[in-house]
Scaffold this motif. Structure first.
Motif, PDB file in Angstrom:
ATOM      1  N   LYS A 190      50.206  14.334  55.181  1.00  0.00           N
ATOM      2  CA  LYS A 190      50.605  13.956  53.985  1.00  0.00           C
ATOM      3  C   LYS A 190      50.093  13.692  53.019  1.00  0.00           C
ATOM      4  CE  LYS A 190      55.835  13.184  56.559  1.00  0.00           C
ATOM      5  NZ  LYS A 190      55.822  13.638  55.804  1.00  0.00           N
ATOM      6  N   CYS A 191      48.688  12.755  53.710  1.00  0.00           N
ATOM      7  CA  CYS A 191      47.905  12.613  52.896  1.00  0.00           C
ATOM      8  C   CYS A 191      46.837  12.971  52.285  1.00  0.00           C
ATOM      9  CB  CYS A 191      47.609  10.816  53.205  1.00  0.00           C
ATOM     10  SG  CYS A 191      49.401   9.386  53.353  1.00  0.00           S
ATOM     11  N   LEU A 192      46.071  13.846  52.883  1.00  0.00           N
ATOM     12  CA  LEU A 192      45.027  14.486  52.712  1.00  0.00           C
ATOM     13  C   LEU A 192      44.730  15.205  51.410  1.00  0.00           C
ATOM     14  CD1 LEU A 192      42.322  13.981  53.616  1.00  0.00           C
ATOM     15  CD2 LEU A 192      43.014  16.511  54.832  1.00  0.00           C
ATOM     16  N   GLN A 197      49.924   9.172  63.476  1.00  0.00           N
ATOM     17  CA  GLN A 197      48.782   8.726  62.691  1.00  0.00           C
ATOM     18  C   GLN A 197      48.316  10.505  62.543  1.00  0.00           C
ATOM     19  OE1 GLN A 197      44.728   7.423  63.820  1.00  0.00           O
ATOM     20  NE2 GLN A 197      44.780   9.180  64.796  1.00  0.00           N
ATOM     21  N   ALA A 198      48.276  11.553  63.056  1.00  0.00           N
ATOM     22  CA  ALA A 198      48.705  12.575  62.341  1.00  0.00           C
ATOM     23  C   ALA A 198      49.270  13.387  61.603  1.00  0.00           C
ATOM     24  CB  ALA A 198      48.414  13.906  63.364  1.00  0.00           C
ATOM     25  N   GLU A 242      50.326   4.491  51.824  1.00  0.00           N
ATOM     26  CA  GLU A 242      49.814   5.288  52.926  1.00  0.00           C
ATOM     27  C   GLU A 242      49.607   4.737  54.458  1.00  0.00           C
ATOM     28  OE1 GLU A 242      48.978   5.967  49.412  1.00  0.00           O
ATOM     29  OE2 GLU A 242      48.905   4.086  50.325  1.00  0.00           O
ATOM     30  N   SER A 243      50.073   3.072  54.289  1.00  0.00           N
ATOM     31  CA  SER A 243      49.691   2.434  55.799  1.00  0.00           C
ATOM     32  C   SER A 243      50.261   2.501  56.831  1.00  0.00           C
ATOM     33  CB  SER A 243      49.384   0.703  55.404  1.00  0.00           C
ATOM     34  OG  SER A 243      48.217   0.530  54.816  1.00  0.00           O
ATOM     35  N   GLN A 272      43.211   4.523  48.695  1.00  0.00           N
ATOM     36  CA  GLN A 272      44.305   4.566  49.626  1.00  0.00           C
ATOM     37  C   GLN A 272      44.074   5.766  50.590  1.00  0.00           C
ATOM     38  OE1 GLN A 272      44.440   1.076  50.357  1.00  0.00           O
ATOM     39  NE2 GLN A 272      44.452   0.828  48.275  1.00  0.00           N
ATOM     40  N   LEU A 273      43.681   4.846  51.958  1.00  0.00           N
ATOM     41  CA  LEU A 273      43.543   5.798  53.239  1.00  0.00           C
ATOM     42  C   LEU A 273      44.509   5.829  53.889  1.00  0.00           C
ATOM     43  CD1 LEU A 273      39.467   5.876  53.550  1.00  0.00           C
ATOM     44  CD2 LEU A 273      41.219   7.260  52.548  1.00  0.00           C
TER      45      LEU A 273
END
Length: 675
Positions: free
Chosen positions: A320-322, A314-315, A203-204, A63-64
C-alpha cells in the motif's frame, strides 16, 4: 488506512504469500520452519524498505511502513521476539530494552548456521547465537550509557536463519511509570516520547504485547496506542502468559473491549532453558488440550499463527505504502534539486565574483526602475509598501493638501493683514497707489508660513525611499550576505546625500519665491480679474453705513465687513492687494507641488542610473569594505544549506535507485512467471 476487514483478514493487499496455511507443530515430529514457503515477491519489497531504513530516509520526512512492538514492562515483549527469531535476547528485572531495537529477520533455507549482525554507531559487528544477548547489552551501554537510562538512537540486529519469518520489527523500551534507582525521574516521559515517535505515523503497525494476567484496559501500552489509533485498525495484540491466566482469556480476546482491529494472537513463550522446538511443541499441546485454552479458535493461537499474521500485515502495508513512498522521494528530490540550483554559485575566482557583483547591481537597478519609475510591482504584488509609484503620488497629494491649508483665510480677520501692511508702508507720494514692496511684504510672510512643509516632505519621502531601496538591494544580495553590510551602508549614505540635496533645493525654491513675484501663467490675470469683479459690490456695502454689512465673495465665502468701515481710507487698496495675492498664491502653491514632483523623479532617476552603482562600488572598495574578494568567502549559512541539500539529494538519489532496483526485480519475477 485500513488493513483488516470485519473478518480479521487483510484486504486490498497484493497477493504475495503462498496460500497454503502455516505449518502446525505436532508433538513428536521434526518441526518445519515457523513460516511456510511464500511468494518470492515479499523479499524484494522488504529488502527495499530495510535499505531505505538503513539509509535513514525518514530524516527526509518520508515515513516507512514499520511493525512497532510496544508493551508494558514485563509484558513478555522480548520473549515474543525471541520466539519469532529463535534467539536469546537480554532479560532481567527492570527495562531490558533501553534503545529501539530494529530486528530484521531474513529467512534463508540455504544456510546451515545462523548469521547474526549488530549495526550501530556506523559499525557492523558479527555475533553468534550464544553471545548475542551480551553483545546487545554492550552495544546498548555504548549507545545509552551504563546504568538504566534510555536513548532514542536505534540498534539494528540482522538475523539470517533458516525457518524465521521475513519480518522487520522495532522493539521499544517497556513502559514503566515509576523510576527505580538509577533511572531518571522522567523515565516515563522519555519512554512515552520514543513510543509516540514510532507509532504516530499512519504507516506504522502497532504490535501491542499484553500479559494475560492483567486487565487489558488498564495497560499503559493500550492507552498509548488508542491515542493514535482510536479504531484499532492498525493494532495487533499478542497475549502472552496464557498458561498462567487461562480463566476468562477466551472472553477477553473475543469481547475486544479495547478495539484491537487486527485481532488477537495468544502465545506461550519459551520458559527457562527450553529449546525453541520444545517451546513450540508445548505451546501446541497447551492450546490443543487445555480445557479452557483449547476453546480459543486456532486462528488466534500460537507463535506460527502470529508469524503468519505479521508477514501478511507487513506485505499488505508495504504494498500500500510503496507507491506513495516513491512519489514522496521523487517530489522531495525535485524540490531539493530546485532549491540547490537556486543557491548562488560558489565563487572561486575574482572574475566570477566580479561577474556576480555586476549581475546583482544590474538586477537591483532594473527592480528599482520598475518600482520607482515605471510603477510596476509584479516583484512585490502583495506588499503595498513596495508599490512605490502609488505611494509617492499619495505623499505628493498629502503635501499639496497641507500647503493649501496652511494659509486658510479666517473670515473674521478679512483684509486686516493687508490693511496693517498698507498702513505701515505709508509714505509721501500719490494716494491710492499700490507699491510693489507692499505686495512682496505680504508674499514673503505667506511663504515663510509654509517654508517648513517642503522640507518636512522631502525628509519623509527620502526616508520612505531609503526603506524601499534597502529592501530591494538586500533581496538581490541575499545569497551573498558578505555584500549586504557594504550595500546597506552605501544605500544609507547615498540617500542621506540625496536628502540633503533636496533640502538645499527646497531652500533655494523658497528663497526664489520670497525674492520676487513673477508668473507667465495666464490663469493669474484671469483669476485676478474674476476676483476684482466683486470689488464694486464690496465697496457699495462698505460705503453703506446702514445695518447691512454681510457679503459673499468667491474664494473667501460669506463675511461680515462691518469692522472694516473704520479703515475706509485704505480698504479699497487692501481689497485689490488681497485679490492679487489670492490669484498669485494659487500659482505659487501649484509651482511648489509641480516642481517638487519633477525634482523628486529627476533625483530618483539619477540615483538609480548613475549614483547608486558608484556609491556601492566605492564603499566596497574602501578599506572597511573588504573589496570584491569578500564574495569568495561563502556565507556560513549558505555553505551549511548547500551541504545539507547535497547530502539530502545524495540520500534521495540512493533511495530512488534502491526503489528502482527493487521494481526491476519484481518486474523480472513477473516476466518469469508469465513465461
Amino acid at each position: 488506512m485500513a488493513y483488516q476487514n470485519t473478518n480479521g483478514c487483510i484486504s486490498d493487499s497484493i497477493e504475495i504469500l503462498d496460500p497454503k496455511p502455516l505449518a502446525v507443530v505436532a508433538s513428536g515430529v521434526v518441526h518445519p520452519p515457523i513460516v511456510a514457503s511464500f511468494n518470492d515477491r515479499i523479499r524484494p519489497l522488504l529488502d527495499c524498505i530495510d535499505k531505505l531504513r538503513h539509509l535513514n530516509i525518514m530524516q527526509e520526512g518520508i515515513q516507512l511502513p514499520t511493525i512497532v512492538v510496544v508493551g508494558d514492562q514485563s509484558s513478555g515483549k522480548s520473549s515474543v521476539l525471541e520466539s519469532l527469531a529463535g534467539i536469546s535476547l537480554p532479560r532481567g528485572q527492570g527495562i531490558c530494552t533501553r534503545v529501539p531495537l530494529v530486528m530484521r529477520l531474513q529467512n534463508d533455507p540455504n544456510i546451515t548456521a545462523p548469521s547474526l549482525q549488530l549495526e550501530y554507531n556506523n559499525k557492523s559487528l558479527p555475533v553468534d547465537e550464544i553471545g548475542i544477548a551480551d553483545a546487545i547489552i554492550l552495544a546498548t551501554d555504548e549507545i545509552a550509557g551504563h546504568g538504566k537510562g534510555i536513548s532514542n538512537y536505534p540498534l539494528t540486529l540482522v538475523v539470517k536463519k533458516n525457518g524465521v519469518p521475513d519480518l522487520t520489527m522495532v522493539d521499544l523500551p517497556g513502559i514503566t511509570r515509576v523510576a527505580v534507582q538509577g533511572q531518571p525521574e522522567d523515565i516515563y516521559e522519555q519512554i512515552y516520547d520514543i513510543i509516540m515517535k514510532y507509532i504516530v505515523p499512519e504507516e506504522s503497525i502497532i504490535l501491542n504485547v499484553l500479559s494475560a494476567t492483567v486487565d487489558f484496559p488498564t495497560c499503559e501500552s493500550i492507552r498509548m496506542s488508542q491515542k493514535v489509533d482510536k479504531t484499532g485498525e492498525r493494532t495487533l495484540a499478542v497475549v502472552t502468559k496464557a498458561d498462567k491466566a487461562p480463566e476468562g482469556l477466551l472472553e477477553k480476546v473475543t469481547a475486544d473491549e479495547v478495539n484491537i482491529g487486527l485481532g488477537y494472537v495468544c502465545v506461550r513463550n519459551r520458559i527457562g532453558n527450553e529449546s525453541y522446538e520444545e517451546a513450540r511443541s508445548d505451546e501446541e499441546r497447551l492450546f490443543s488440550t487445555h480445557p479452557l485454552l483449547s476453546k480459543i479458535d486456532k486462528s488466534m493461537v500460537s507463535v506460527p499463527v502470529l508469524a503468519q499474521k505479521l508477514v501478511r500485515i507487513q506485505a499488505s502495508i508495504i504494498s500500500k505504502c510503496l507507491p506513495e513512498i516513491v512519489r514522496k522521494i521523487n517530489d522531495r528530490l525535485a524540490a531539493n534539486l530546485a532549491e540547490l540550483n537556486r543557491l548562488p554559485q560558489h565563487l572561486t575566482s575574482v572574475a566570477e565574483a566580479l561577474t556576480a557583483f555586476m549581475r546583482i547591481l544590474s538586477s537591483s537597478k532594473d527592480s528599482l526602475k520598475k518600482i520607482l519609475l515605471s510603477g510596476e510591482f509584479d516583484e512585490y504584488p502583495d506588499e503595498k509598501e513596495m508599490h512605490s509609484a502609488a505611494r509617492i503620488v499619495e505623499m505628493l497629494n498629502q503635501y499639496s493638501n497641507e500647503l493649501h491649508t496652511k494659509n486658510f483665510e479666517r473670515v473674521d480677520e478679512f483684509l486686516m493683514e493687508e490693511i496693517m501692511v498698507l498702513q505701515e508702508s505709508k509714505g509721501i507720494g500719490l494716494p491710492n497707489f499700490l507699491p510693489r514692496g507692499v505686495f512682496l511684504n505680504v508674499l514673503q510672510r505667506k511663504v515663510k508660513e509654509i517654508a517648513a512643509s517642503p522640507e518636512d516632505f522631502v525628509g519623509k519621502l527620502w526616508n520612505y525611499l531609503e526603506r524601499v531601496v534597502i529592501i530591494v538591494l538586500m533581496h538581490h544580495c541575499e545569497n551573498y550576505p558578505q555584500l549586504q553590510s557594504s550595500t546597506r551602508r552605501a544605500a544609507q549614505n547615498l540617500i542621506a546625500k540625496k536628502k540633503n540635496e533636496s533640502v538645499d533645493w527646497v531652500r533655494e525654491i523658497i528663497g526664489m519665491e520670497k525674492l520676487t513675484d513673477y508668473t507667465c501663467n495666464p490663469d493669474y490675470l484671469t483669476t485676478y480679474s474674476k476676483f476684482m469683479a466683486q470689488q464694486h459690490t464690496f465697496m457699495e456695502i462698505m460705503n453703506d453705513h446702514g445695518k447691512y454689512s454681510v457679503i459673499s465673495l468667491e474664494g473667501i465665502g460669506v463675511i461680515d465687513v462691518g469692522h472694516l468701515r473704520k479703515h475706509l481710507d485704505v480698504v479699497q487698496q487692501a481689497f485689490d492687494l488681497k485679490m492679487r495675492m489670492m490669484a498669485y498664491w494659487k500659482i505659487v502653491l501649484m509651482r511648489l507641488v509641480d516642481s517638487m514632483a519633477l525634482h523628486i523623479m529627476f533625483s530618483i532617476r539619477n540615483m538609480i542610473n548613475k549614483e547608486m552603482e558608484n556609491e556601492i562600488i566605492q564603499d566596497l572598495m574602501a578599506p572597511h569594505g573588504g573589496g570584491i574578494e569578500r564574495m569568495l568567502d561563502e556565507s556560513p549559512l549558505v555553505a551549511e544549506k548547500r551541504n545539507r541539500l547535497k547530502k539530502s539529494v545524495k540520500l534521495l538519489k540512493e533511495s530512488k535507485e534502491v526503489v528502482a532496483n527493487i521494481m526491476d526485480r519484481i518486474s523480472l519475477h513477473d516476466d518469469h512467471e508469465r513465461d
